[in-house]
Design an enzyme around this catalytic site. Structure first.
Site, PDB file in Angstrom:
ATOM      1  N   GLN A 174      65.653  27.781  81.120  1.00 21.42           N
ATOM      2  CA  GLN A 174      65.073  26.731  81.916  1.00 21.42           C
ATOM      3  C   GLN A 174      65.927  26.559  83.181  1.00 21.42           C
ATOM      4  O   GLN A 174      66.706  27.454  83.489  1.00 21.42           O
ATOM      5  CB  GLN A 174      64.995  25.458  81.097  1.00 21.42           C
ATOM      6  CG  GLN A 174      64.088  25.640  79.857  1.00 21.42           C
ATOM      7  CD  GLN A 174      63.752  24.342  79.132  1.00 21.42           C
ATOM      8  OE1 GLN A 174      64.047  23.246  79.590  1.00 21.42           O
ATOM      9  NE2 GLN A 174      63.117  24.464  77.956  1.00 21.42           N
ATOM     10  N   GLU A 233      52.881  28.143  73.291  1.00 19.24           N
ATOM     11  CA  GLU A 233      53.285  28.852  72.060  1.00 19.24           C
ATOM     12  C   GLU A 233      52.511  28.381  70.839  1.00 19.24           C
ATOM     13  O   GLU A 233      53.108  28.041  69.804  1.00 19.24           O
ATOM     14  CB  GLU A 233      54.803  28.699  71.834  1.00 19.24           C
ATOM     15  CG  GLU A 233      55.613  29.414  72.884  1.00 19.24           C
ATOM     16  CD  GLU A 233      57.108  29.516  72.572  1.00 19.24           C
ATOM     17  OE1 GLU A 233      57.586  28.870  71.612  1.00 19.24           O
ATOM     18  OE2 GLU A 233      57.798  30.243  73.313  1.00 19.24           O
ATOM     19  N   TYR A 270      62.872  36.095  75.052  1.00 18.92           N
ATOM     20  CA  TYR A 270      64.283  35.691  75.062  1.00 18.92           C
ATOM     21  C   TYR A 270      65.105  36.817  74.444  1.00 18.92           C
ATOM     22  O   TYR A 270      64.689  37.429  73.461  1.00 18.92           O
ATOM     23  CB  TYR A 270      64.477  34.415  74.247  1.00 18.92           C
ATOM     24  CG  TYR A 270      63.860  33.177  74.874  1.00 18.92           C
ATOM     25  CD1 TYR A 270      64.502  32.535  75.931  1.00 18.92           C
ATOM     26  CD2 TYR A 270      62.648  32.665  74.426  1.00 18.92           C
ATOM     27  CE1 TYR A 270      63.944  31.389  76.515  1.00 18.92           C
ATOM     28  CE2 TYR A 270      62.088  31.536  75.005  1.00 18.92           C
ATOM     29  CZ  TYR A 270      62.736  30.900  76.044  1.00 18.92           C
ATOM     30  OH  TYR A 270      62.188  29.773  76.624  1.00 18.92           O
ATOM     31  N   ASN A 301      57.747  23.262  73.860  1.00 19.32           N
ATOM     32  CA  ASN A 301      57.350  22.663  72.587  1.00 19.32           C
ATOM     33  C   ASN A 301      57.077  21.165  72.731  1.00 19.32           C
ATOM     34  O   ASN A 301      56.243  20.605  72.019  1.00 19.32           O
ATOM     35  CB  ASN A 301      58.430  22.902  71.525  1.00 19.32           C
ATOM     36  CG  ASN A 301      58.617  24.376  71.209  1.00 19.32           C
ATOM     37  OD1 ASN A 301      57.765  25.202  71.505  1.00 19.32           O
ATOM     38  ND2 ASN A 301      59.743  24.717  70.596  1.00 19.32           N
ATOM     39  N   GLU A 354      61.733  21.161  81.021  1.00 14.27           N
ATOM     40  CA  GLU A 354      61.059  20.565  79.865  1.00 14.27           C
ATOM     41  C   GLU A 354      61.732  19.239  79.542  1.00 14.27           C
ATOM     42  O   GLU A 354      62.939  19.074  79.771  1.00 14.27           O
ATOM     43  CB  GLU A 354      61.185  21.529  78.668  1.00 14.27           C
ATOM     44  CG  GLU A 354      60.592  20.973  77.388  1.00 14.27           C
ATOM     45  CD  GLU A 354      60.457  22.028  76.278  1.00 14.27           C
ATOM     46  OE1 GLU A 354      60.901  23.165  76.480  1.00 14.27           O
ATOM     47  OE2 GLU A 354      59.908  21.675  75.220  1.00 14.27           O
ATOM     48  N   GLU A 393      58.221  32.010  80.194  1.00 21.44           N
ATOM     49  CA  GLU A 393      59.536  31.670  79.623  1.00 21.44           C
ATOM     50  C   GLU A 393      60.271  32.986  79.424  1.00 21.44           C
ATOM     51  O   GLU A 393      59.825  33.836  78.639  1.00 21.44           O
ATOM     52  CB  GLU A 393      59.404  30.951  78.275  1.00 21.44           C
ATOM     53  CG  GLU A 393      58.922  29.521  78.401  1.00 21.44           C
ATOM     54  CD  GLU A 393      59.018  28.751  77.084  1.00 21.44           C
ATOM     55  OE1 GLU A 393      59.914  29.033  76.255  1.00 21.44           O
ATOM     56  OE2 GLU A 393      58.153  27.867  76.892  1.00 21.44           O
TER      57      GLU A 393
END
Ligand code: AHR
Length: 506
Positions: free
Chosen positions: A346, A170, A241, A71, A26, A284
């Site tokens: 990531q 998201e 997560y 994001n 990202e 993710e």
């Protein structure tokens, strides 16, 4: 502690998709700038791609890399990263300045150098159908239109041919730029999908599921979004997560069971809605100390003003974190009947298996090792296992087996078994019976605290004491119906056993 595991080589859950071993880059913190891209670094090529990072990426073995967010994508203008003019912009998602010196063409070239498939996310936060249609045309249309000719004039004569496209990121999260209700997002995703398929029918689309199972809208979000998009999308995303809460190591070590339940909950909704053949894209997943981010890092980042590629969530991982990452990989393998792909979030610097020092070396975090071993050895089909023996009561994930296991066998008969000993302070005697195959042990790798280490031991740029070592106590016996492996799994450990078929004497 004791654990007994039974497998039968003819009882498979399903093929292991190579896309299960994806990752994510990202525009966030130092993932791109001074991560994969650092012009002037001693190992960088003429394009600014860090050679030491590329070497580690190839060793790690991701198969797909998601880009450019996260994001970040929800306020991103892809055109800013194309051509000679590269405007500096505010990135509201991460309170940073984005130089745009690295963009679409650079990422396509980097992905080719890293030998990974691109998974490209479009902005459905501040932008919508038009932008998504345009970036797809730019990337995948051969030529003869303004956008495709612009790509050709910018150095890519042939289309990029990206196949995987994420419809935003998201969008259920109130933190997301352009956050939407499920109904608003479902309609937008459906219409965006429709025009994208008109432009390139060969693409696969991933609609955004909930950003986590703890979201108050989890479940309802998936139901609504799938009702709008069924028949138009191929996968729904799942983000997960994990972290250790208040020293509750038992729950943390049971995270794989948490991911199993999460995947099953989304699978049940897909079936309930009658959405057809929709895969789950765990695009993710990782371990991430979000409390530190929310309470310490984010306020500091905002107070620090707008800066280029600030350090963000560069979590330094422990042995415990590596064991949990191994167990999460086990969960992905156990759920290949529903999970079509997955991305470790990531890849570099930002909650990543690879870290870099600007101007200095790149190095392997503890979590590098389980990912590397699974991407190397998990292939063929995932086997259905029966796990018995001692159990552990956990606050977050209920009662779980003391050992978390997954296994694969490929067409040449090589078998790999992935084992997490969740007992934080005790070794576990393992008995693993594999029916239908005569196998010998040809390798073993364990990540666990070794002499002089604790479960909190980390790697650093200077030294990397945490690495896999062979398991000392493992033995194989052959029985008429198969193979029995006995082993002692160290406390708080993650292990791979690699088994080779016995070659019969002539
Ligand atoms: O991976 C870090 C961030 O976590 C991503 O930008 C976002 O999608 C998620 O909340």
């Amino acid at each position: 502690m004791r654990s007994q595991i039974e497998a039968d080589v003819s009882h498979a859950i399903g093929p292991v998709p190579r896309r299960l071993f994806g990752s994510f880059v990202e525009h966030m913190g130092r993932a791109v700038h001074t991560g994969i891209h650092e012009p002037g670094h001693s190992t960088s090529d003429s394009r600014g791609f860090r050679g030491d990072v590329l070497d580690l990426v190839r060793e790690l073995g991701p198969t797909v890399v998601r880009y450019p967010g996260g994001n970040f994508v929800s306020a991103y203008r892809w055109e800013d990263g194309v051509g000679a003019e590269r405007p500096v912009r505010l990135d509201p998602a991460w309170h940073s300045l984005e130089s745009n010196r690295f963009g679409l063409h650079e990422f396509a070239a980097w992905a080719a150098a890293a030998d990974v498939e691109v998974m490209y996310a479009v902005n459905l936060g501040t932008r919508g159908i038009q932008e998504a249609a345009e970036v797809l045309e730019y990337c995948n249309h051969p030529g003869g239109t303004a956008l495709s000719e612009r790509r050709r004039a910018t150095g890519a004569d042939r289309p990029f041919g990206f196949r995987l496209w994420c419809l935003g990121n998201e969008m259920d999260g109130p933190w997301q730029v352009g956050h939407k209700t499920a109904g608003e997002y479902g309609r937008l995703a459906a219409e965006t999908a429709r025009v994208m398929r008109m432009i390139d029918p060969g693409i696969e689309l991933i609609v955004a599921g909930s950003s986590g199972p703890e979201m108050p809208t989890f479940g309802e979000w998936e139901r609504t979004v799938l009702k709008h998009t069924a028949g138009l999308v191929d996968h729904i995303s799942l983000h997960a997560y994990y972290q250790e809460h208040d020293g509750d190591v038992d729950s943390y070590l049971a995270s794989g069971a948490g991911l199993d339940a999460h995947i099953r909950a989304v699978a049940d909704i897909i079936d309930e809605v009658g959405a057809g053949k929709i895969g789950i894209s765990v695009d993710e997943w990782n371990v991430w100390d979000q409390r530190h981010w929310n309470e310490v890092e984010q306020p500091r980042l905002t107070a620090g003003g707008w800066r280029h590629h600030p350090k963000i969530i560069e979590d330094t991982y422990t042995i415990t974190d590596a064991v949990v990452v191994g167990s999460l990989l086990g969960s992905l393998l156990r759920n290949v009947d529903r999970v079509t792909m997955a991305n470790l979030a990531q890849l570099v610097n930002v909650i990543a298996p690879i870290r870099t020092e600007p101007g200095g070396p790149a190095w392997r975090q503890t979590t590098f090792h389980p990912f590397q071993l699974v991407s190397t050895f998990a292939s063929g089909v995932s086997l259905r296992l029966t796990v018995g023996g001692d159990t552990l009561e956990t606050a977050r994930h209920g009662r779980v087996g003391i050992v978390d296991a997954a296994a694969t066998i490929d067409e040449t008969g090589y078998c790999s078994v992935f084992l997490t000993n969740r007992a934080a302070t005790s070794a576990t005697d393992l008995s693993l019976r594999i029916h239908g195959a005569r196998l010998n042990l040809c390798g073993s790798w364990t990540v666990a605290p070794r002499s002089g280490q604790t479960r909190h031991t980390t790697n650093s740029a200077e030294e990397q004491p945490v690495r896999p070592v062979p398991l000392r106590d493992a033995a194989v016996t052959h029985e008429p119906e198969g193979t029995v492996i006995t082993a002692i799994l160290p406390p708080l450990s993650w292990t791979v056993l690699r088994l080779t078929p016995v070659v019969r004497d002539a």
